[in-house]
Every structure is written in structure tokens, then in C-alpha cells.
Write an enzyme that holds these catalytic residues in place. Structure first.
Site, PDB file in Angstrom:
ATOM      1  N   GLY A  31       0.896  -1.201   0.011  1.00  0.00           N
ATOM      2  CA  GLY A  31       0.078  -0.073   0.072  1.00  0.00           C
ATOM      3  C   GLY A  31       0.921   1.327   0.150  1.00  0.00           C
ATOM      4  O   GLY A  31       2.146   0.834   0.162  1.00  0.00           O
TER       5      GLY A  31
ATOM      6  N   ALA B 295      -0.341   4.511   4.534  1.00  0.00           N
ATOM      7  CA  ALA B 295      -1.490   3.909   4.456  1.00  0.00           C
ATOM      8  C   ALA B 295      -1.800   2.974   5.890  1.00  0.00           C
ATOM      9  O   ALA B 295      -2.796   2.532   6.113  1.00  0.00           O
ATOM     10  CB  ALA B 295      -1.650   2.739   3.462  1.00  0.00           C
TER      11      ALA B 295
ATOM     12  N   SER C 106       2.997  -0.678   8.315  1.00  0.00           N
ATOM     13  CA  SER C 106       3.974  -0.843   9.403  1.00  0.00           C
ATOM     14  C   SER C 106       3.067  -1.072  10.853  1.00  0.00           C
ATOM     15  O   SER C 106       3.384  -1.735  11.779  1.00  0.00           O
ATOM     16  CB  SER C 106       5.097  -0.016   9.773  1.00  0.00           C
TER      17      SER C 106
ATOM     18  N   SER D 241       5.885  -1.789  -2.196  1.00  0.00           N
ATOM     19  CA  SER D 241       5.940  -2.749  -3.414  1.00  0.00           C
ATOM     20  C   SER D 241       4.883  -2.507  -4.449  1.00  0.00           C
ATOM     21  O   SER D 241       3.817  -3.095  -4.622  1.00  0.00           O
ATOM     22  CB  SER D 241       5.708  -4.256  -2.881  1.00  0.00           C
TER      23      SER D 241
END
Length: 204
Positions: free
Chosen positions: A36, A40, A43, A110
Site C-alpha cells: 500500500g 496507509a 507498519s 511494493s
């Protein structure tokens, strides 16, 4: 859902199998891949999920995008080639951890479909849970916990995902967590519900 697989295991010379490690840890190892935009909540969810899994007696570890770049990816930048290599390295580490019987929570932006597909291929489709941590660009920029969006909008950070670099939204992820509408508790509970529903990351 396929059973967790372990491509690296067949190259290992030891006599301890993945099944042996699953019995030892009393769990089925998987990689929960949180993707994301920055801000967002990836973590935050990852570390709370880890805390709750450990409290239940599970052996797990978080591979956080920021943390891995201090060592594993310290030689990499943020252009597409380096992002690809960073994800490749993290995916191989996650696969090895799964092969050791651990549950892995990978929290990385990613942004590209192809890179996430590569990670799935390395880790194994049956062990890879693509989880889209969904929040609009406006929501993430409004949170801006690290001040990165402000810098990106000012042109101080080149190739910043969502501003000057693309983010390709997952097409068919295993999970979608909308952090604009879900609390942290609800977000983690949704992941636990998926794991229970599919008999993953639970006592074998």
C-alpha cells in the site's frame, strides 16, 4: 488454498524437513505481504499483528520496508530496478524464514504488480497472502507521519510513490484492509479471521 510450499527446502542438505519445523512451532508458516501507499498503515498493522501472534504463542517476525533498507537493502535506491531488487531480496528472506517454520509479516510499498508476482513466486503461492492496505492518496498525505508527502510535493523527493511514481493497485489480493474506515483493532482482526478461515498460521 494450497498448502504452504518451500522451494528452497529441496536444495538444503539437512535432514530436518519443513513438516518437522511445523510440528516444532505448532503452526503453518505463511508470509502476510502488506502492500500500500506510504502512510496507509502497513507498519502499524504489521507490528500489532506480530504482537498479537506472539501473545498467542506463535513464532513470527516483521520485515518492515524501512528497517530492511538499513542493512539488507542499504545499497539500493528507489528507482524501478532497485525497488525490484529490494523486493526480490526481502522475498527470499521471507521464504527462508517460512522454511524455518516462522510466520512472516512483510510490510513494503511494493508498488508494481510484477514485483509482487515475483515475490509470490519466490515464497510460494500457497504461503503468500497478498494484503492490500487501502487508503486514498489524500488520506495518506493527510496523515503524512514522516513528512514525506510534503517533501515530495515540494519536489524534494524524486520518484515518490503516489506523487511522481506509480502505485499499481492489487487486482485480486487475498485481503483488502481499508484503513480509512477500519480501526487498527478491526484491521488486525480481519487478518486473523482470514488465517483462521483458511487454517493458516494456526496450530498444525
Amino acid at each position: 488454498m494450497e498448502e504452504p510450499c518451500s522451494p528452497v527446502q529441496r536444495f538444503r542438505g539437512g535432514t530436518i524437513t519443513l513438516e518437522d519445523r511445523m510440528r516444532m512451532h505448532r503452526q503453518k508458516p505463511v508470509t502476510i505481504w502488506l502492500t500500500g501507499l506510504s502512510g496507509a498503515g502497513k507498519s502499524t498493522i504489521a507490528f500489532e499483528l506480530e504482537r498479537q501472534l506472539v501473545a498467542q504463542g506463535h513464532a513470527c517476525y516483521v520485515l518492515d520496508g524501512d528497517n530492511v533498507r538499513h542493512g539488507l537493502g542499504s545499497d539500493l535506491g528507489f528507482d524501478p530496478r532497485d525497488r525490484h531488487e529490494n523486493i526480490r531480496r526481502v522475498a527470499h528472506v521471507a521464504q527462508l524464514m517460512n522454511d524455518a517454520g516462522l510466520i512472516v509479516i512483510a510490510a513494503l510499498i511494493s508498488p508494481m504488480h510484477a514485483d509482487r508476482a515475483m515475490a509470490r513466486g519466490i515464497i510460494g503461492a500457497g504461503s503468500f497472502i497478498e494484503t492490500y492496505v487501502s487508503a486514498s492518496l489524500a488520506t495518506c498525505a493527510g496523515r503524512d507521519p514522516k513528512g514525506l508527502y510534503a517533501k515530495a510535493l515540494a519536489g524534494e523527493i524524486p520518484a515518490f510513490t503516489g506523487i511522481s511514481a506509480p502505485y499499481e493497485t492489487p487486482v485480486n489480493p487475498e485481503l483488502v484492509i481499508d484503513t480509512a474506515s477500519l480501526t487498527l483493532s478491526d484491521s488486525v482482526a480481519r487478518i486473523f479471521s482470514y488465517l483462521r478461515q483458511h487454517s493458516l498460521a494456526v496450530a498444525a
